[in-house]
Design a protein around this motif. Structure first.
Motif, short mmCIF file in Angstrom:
data_model
loop_
_atom_site.label_atom_id
_atom_site.label_comp_id
_atom_site.label_asym_id
_atom_site.label_seq_id
_atom_site.Cartn_x
_atom_site.Cartn_y
_atom_site.Cartn_z
N GLU A 131 0.85 -1.19 0.00
CA GLU A 131 0.00 0.00 0.00
C GLU A 131 0.89 1.25 0.00
OE1 GLU A 131 -4.15 0.59 2.18
OE2 GLU A 131 -3.37 -1.35 1.58
N VAL A 132 2.02 1.13 0.69
CA VAL A 132 3.01 2.20 0.69
C VAL A 132 4.39 1.54 0.55
CG1 VAL A 132 4.04 4.10 2.02
CG2 VAL A 132 1.59 3.56 2.30
N VAL A 133 5.22 2.09 -0.33
CA VAL A 133 6.59 1.60 -0.43
C VAL A 133 7.49 2.64 0.22
CG1 VAL A 133 8.50 1.07 -2.00
CG2 VAL A 133 6.19 0.26 -2.52
N VAL A 134 8.40 2.19 1.08
CA VAL A 134 9.29 3.14 1.75
C VAL A 134 10.73 2.90 1.32
CG1 VAL A 134 7.71 3.34 3.71
CG2 VAL A 134 9.64 1.79 3.86
N GLN A 135 11.51 3.97 1.34
CA GLN A 135 12.95 3.84 1.13
C GLN A 135 13.59 4.89 2.03
OE1 GLN A 135 14.36 1.30 -0.88
NE2 GLN A 135 16.00 1.91 0.49
N LYS A 136 13.79 4.44 3.28
CA LYS A 136 14.23 5.39 4.30
C LYS A 136 15.75 5.39 4.42
CE LYS A 136 14.17 5.40 8.81
NZ LYS A 136 15.20 6.44 8.97
N SER A 137 16.43 5.48 3.29
CA SER A 137 17.89 5.39 3.28
C SER A 137 18.52 6.60 3.97
CB SER A 137 18.40 5.35 1.85
OG SER A 137 17.79 4.32 1.13
N GLY A 139 18.73 4.95 -5.86
CA GLY A 139 17.61 4.25 -5.24
C GLY A 139 16.65 3.77 -6.32
N LEU A 140 17.08 2.72 -7.06
CA LEU A 140 16.21 2.18 -8.11
C LEU A 140 14.88 1.72 -7.56
CD1 LEU A 140 18.60 -0.09 -10.22
CD2 LEU A 140 17.49 2.02 -10.95
N THR A 141 14.88 1.27 -6.31
CA THR A 141 13.64 0.77 -5.72
C THR A 141 12.55 1.85 -5.70
OG1 THR A 141 14.61 1.33 -3.61
CG2 THR A 141 14.64 -1.00 -4.22
N VAL A 142 12.98 3.10 -5.68
CA VAL A 142 12.00 4.19 -5.67
C VAL A 142 11.31 4.27 -7.03
CG1 VAL A 142 11.71 6.69 -5.40
CG2 VAL A 142 13.25 5.44 -3.87
N SER A 143 12.10 4.32 -8.10
CA SER A 143 11.48 4.35 -9.44
C SER A 143 10.67 3.08 -9.71
CB SER A 143 12.55 4.51 -10.53
OG SER A 143 12.80 5.88 -10.77
N GLU A 144 11.17 1.95 -9.20
CA GLU A 144 10.43 0.70 -9.42
C GLU A 144 9.03 0.79 -8.81
OE1 GLU A 144 14.47 -2.09 -9.31
OE2 GLU A 144 13.05 -2.19 -7.64
N ALA A 145 8.97 1.30 -7.61
CA ALA A 145 7.65 1.42 -6.94
C ALA A 145 6.79 2.45 -7.65
CB ALA A 145 7.87 1.81 -5.48
N MET A 146 7.40 3.57 -8.05
CA MET A 146 6.64 4.64 -8.71
C MET A 146 6.06 4.15 -10.04
SD MET A 146 9.26 7.79 -7.88
CE MET A 146 8.41 9.12 -8.75
N TRP A 147 6.86 3.38 -10.77
CA TRP A 147 6.40 2.85 -12.06
C TRP A 147 5.17 1.95 -11.86
CZ3 TRP A 147 6.11 3.65 -16.91
CH2 TRP A 147 5.91 2.62 -17.83
N LYS A 148 5.09 1.35 -10.68
CA LYS A 148 3.95 0.46 -10.38
C LYS A 148 2.79 1.25 -9.78
CE LYS A 148 7.14 -3.33 -9.98
NZ LYS A 148 8.52 -3.03 -9.72
N GLY A 149 2.88 2.57 -9.84
CA GLY A 149 1.79 3.40 -9.34
C GLY A 149 1.67 3.40 -7.83
N ARG A 150 2.76 3.09 -7.14
CA ARG A 150 2.70 3.05 -5.67
C ARG A 150 3.11 4.40 -5.09
NH1 ARG A 150 -0.49 0.35 -4.11
NH2 ARG A 150 -1.19 0.88 -6.16
N PRO A 151 2.45 4.84 -4.03
CA PRO A 151 2.93 6.04 -3.35
C PRO A 151 4.15 5.68 -2.51
CG PRO A 151 1.03 5.13 -2.20
CD PRO A 151 1.27 4.24 -3.39
N VAL A 152 5.15 6.55 -2.53
CA VAL A 152 6.36 6.24 -1.78
C VAL A 152 6.62 7.26 -0.67
CG1 VAL A 152 7.56 5.04 -3.66
CG2 VAL A 152 7.83 7.48 -3.42
N VAL A 153 7.25 6.77 0.37
CA VAL A 153 7.80 7.64 1.42
C VAL A 153 9.29 7.40 1.38
CG1 VAL A 153 7.99 7.97 3.91
CG2 VAL A 153 5.74 7.55 2.88
N ALA A 154 10.07 8.45 1.10
CA ALA A 154 11.51 8.24 0.91
C ALA A 154 12.29 9.43 1.44
CB ALA A 154 11.81 8.01 -0.56
N SER A 155 13.53 9.18 1.75
CA SER A 155 14.38 10.23 2.34
C SER A 155 14.75 11.30 1.31
CB SER A 155 15.66 9.60 2.88
OG SER A 155 15.34 8.54 3.73
N ARG A 156 14.79 12.53 1.77
CA ARG A 156 15.21 13.63 0.88
C ARG A 156 16.73 13.66 0.83
NH1 ARG A 156 12.59 18.41 -0.69
NH2 ARG A 156 10.92 18.34 0.83
N ILE A 157 17.29 12.70 0.15
CA ILE A 157 18.75 12.65 0.04
C ILE A 157 19.14 12.11 -1.34
CG2 ILE A 157 19.65 12.36 2.41
CD1 ILE A 157 19.44 9.29 1.48
#
Ligand code: UDP
Length: 492
Positions: free
Chosen positions: A390-396, A402-420
């Motif tokens: 339901e939410v993909v996180v990448q709290k690096s 962070g390919l995992t971020v684009s991967e989740a976004m491409w799948k239409g998932r909302p992400v919570v990720a670090s501003r870095i």
């Protein structure tokens, strides 16, 4: 010694890896770039074809070599598979070699990897002894590589592990590109130490590629710097479209979801053959999530800079039970990623933290080691997990991209990720996801995750905007076009 042909691993498209004494050539099957017609606008597709045709004619008989230190696990290996496959599909002679290293080499290079991102890692030195260990380990691979590369060939050296090969390859007459996939926006003393270590090896390289402009070292010749962000492949088992029934079937088969499968857990390999998810993940949990339970997911190598402990603590302390969400922290089986010696220790730390939780919290957290014997089986499980989240996180705490971020976004998932690092280039605050201003602030993390769990409309809008953003900016076509431009630059 003659190269030997040995079975590589299940799941590699076709053929065998060729084992030279100190290098392994990874087999990659050509894939037609024509596939991109399905996801690009007509003009973007035309640009891709023009770039590839141009690159092929410019290269003539020359070979493009990619050299890195692992064939699986992590973003670099992920990208090399795809970019090489499409370049081969365009008729370009492009190859992938993996260097072999001893444990001391990987200890030193992991230290550099951490320090280049501003962290002490194991806190060890990067002095004369480390230079000796690094150079000694690269000696044989370098010699072997020099015997394969012809004058005029292009060699792309990836990351700190291979930087030390640059002088030897220049001597062999190659055009040398060093591509650094990691970095830090504001270098600190650790980053400077890592740069100091690597700098002497890189002086004669022709081009330096960084994922974002702030990562480019100040001491390098600015005229030699190119900025190329990473990208994802929409047509691999990692990112292919899956129906809801198949997502459930794959997760049930892998042991990540409870219930009865109403579909076959199959996937299509890049060669067009069919694979079945058969292996189960190793999971530490109280009980398997049931089909109606909501998942918050982070998929990452077991690396402190991915902050799995912070994700666990932020989730149990700041995401209320009332939202009915479970946290899945998933990573590769430890020991499977050759150039990452810290994985087992980090997983152990997370395991200890999980065991120390009260039972009521422990049952909301699932620690998952995904099977790695078959790279594509692993990828489709990641795909299903990201799509089911339901939410993909990448709290690096640090992130080259962070390919995992684009991967989740491409799948239409909302992400919570670090501003870095490179995450900032992917996520636009409030539009394509939520960014954490302070990645160590667990309360901020919990609030952002809770927000998306509560406001489904907003989460869906962000997911849809995220998918479009990735289509325009972070699919392989953009990356291939930039590589074609780079070739032009090398020939000038
Ligand atoms: N990944 C995977 N299986 C795993 C864990 C990670 O396939 O068990 C993939 C993940 O989907 C992504 C890559 O490894 O494609 C990680 O890339 P990223 O840029 O996020 O981080 P890196 O590992 O390069 O630091």
């Amino acid at each position: 010694m003659e190269p030997r042909g040995l079975p590589f691993s299940e799941g590699w498209p076709v053929g065998v890896a060729v084992y030279h004494p100190h290098l392994v050539e990874v087999p990659v099957t050509a894939v037609s770039p024509g596939l991109f017609k399905q996801v690009l606008s007509p003009s973007a597709f035309r640009d891709l074809v023009a770039a590839l045709v141009g690159a092929r004619s410019r290269l003539g008989q020359r070979v493009v070599w990619n050299v890195n230190s692992t064939s699986r696990g992590g973003g670099v290996a992920e990208m090399l598979q795809s970019l090489i496959a499409y370049a081969r599909g365009a008729g370009i002679d492009i190859r992938w070699l993996v260097i072999q290293g001893n444990p001391e080499f990987f200890r030193v290079t992991k230290r550099i990897h951490n320090q280049i991102q501003g962290f002490p890692g194991d806190g060890g030195e990067l002095g004369d002894r480390e230079h000796d260990a690094y150079e000694q380990s690269l000696l044989d691979s370098g010699r072997e590589l020099k015997g394969m590369v012809r004058p005029g060939d292009i060699v792309l050296l990836h990351d700190p592990q291979t930087a030390g090969l640059a002088p030897e390859l220049k001597e062999a007459g190659a055009r040398v590109v060093w591509r650094c996939h990691v970095g830090i926006d504001s270098p600190n003393e650790w980053a400077l130490k890592a740069w100091e270590f690597l700098g002497p090896y890189l002086q004669d390289a022709d081009v330096y590629v960084f994922s974002r402009s702030t990562f480019a070292w100040k001491a390098l010749d600015p005229a030699k710097i190119a900025i190329i962000p990473p990208s994802i492949d929409p047509f691999t088992p990692k990112n292919n479209v899956l129906t809801q029934a198949r997502i459930a079937a794959i997760l049930i088969q892998a042991g990540l979801l409870n219930g009865y499968a109403a579909a076959t857990p199959y996937y299509v390999r890049p060669t067009g053959t069919i694979g079945l998810v058969e292996r189960r993940a190793e999971i530490l949990e109280v009980a398997t999530p049931r089909p109606y339970e909501r998942l918050v997911v982070q998929v990452s190598r077991w690396d402190r800079l991915k902050d799995p402990l912070g994700v666990l603590n932020g989730f149990v302390n700041h995401v209320a039970r009332e939202h009915g969400a479970h946290l899945v922290l998933a990573g590769p089986e430890v020991g499977a990623v050759a150039d990452d010696p810290e994985g087992a220790v980090v997983l152990d730390e997370v395991t200890q933290a999980w065991r120390a939780l009260p039972e009521s919290e422990r049952e909301r957290v699932h620690l998952v080691c995904l099977p790695m014997q078959d790279a594509e089986e692993n990828a489709v499980i990641v795909n299903a997990l990201q799509r089911r989240a339901e939410v993909v996180v990448q709290k690096s705490l640090a992130e080259g991209f962070g390919l995992t971020v684009s991967e989740a976004m491409w799948k239409g998932r909302p992400v919570v990720a670090s501003r870095i690092g490179g995450i900032q280039d992917q996520v636009e605050q409030d539009k394509t996801g939520l960014l954490l201003n302070d990645p160590t602030d667990l309360q901020e993390f919990g609030a952002a995750v809770s927000h998306l769990l509560i406001d489904a409309d907003r989460a869906n809008q962000m997911g849809a905007a995220a998918e479009e953003h990735v289509r325009e900016n972070f699919l392989n076509d953009r990356h291939l076009k930039q590589y074609a431009d780079l070739l032009g630059r090398l020939d000038r």
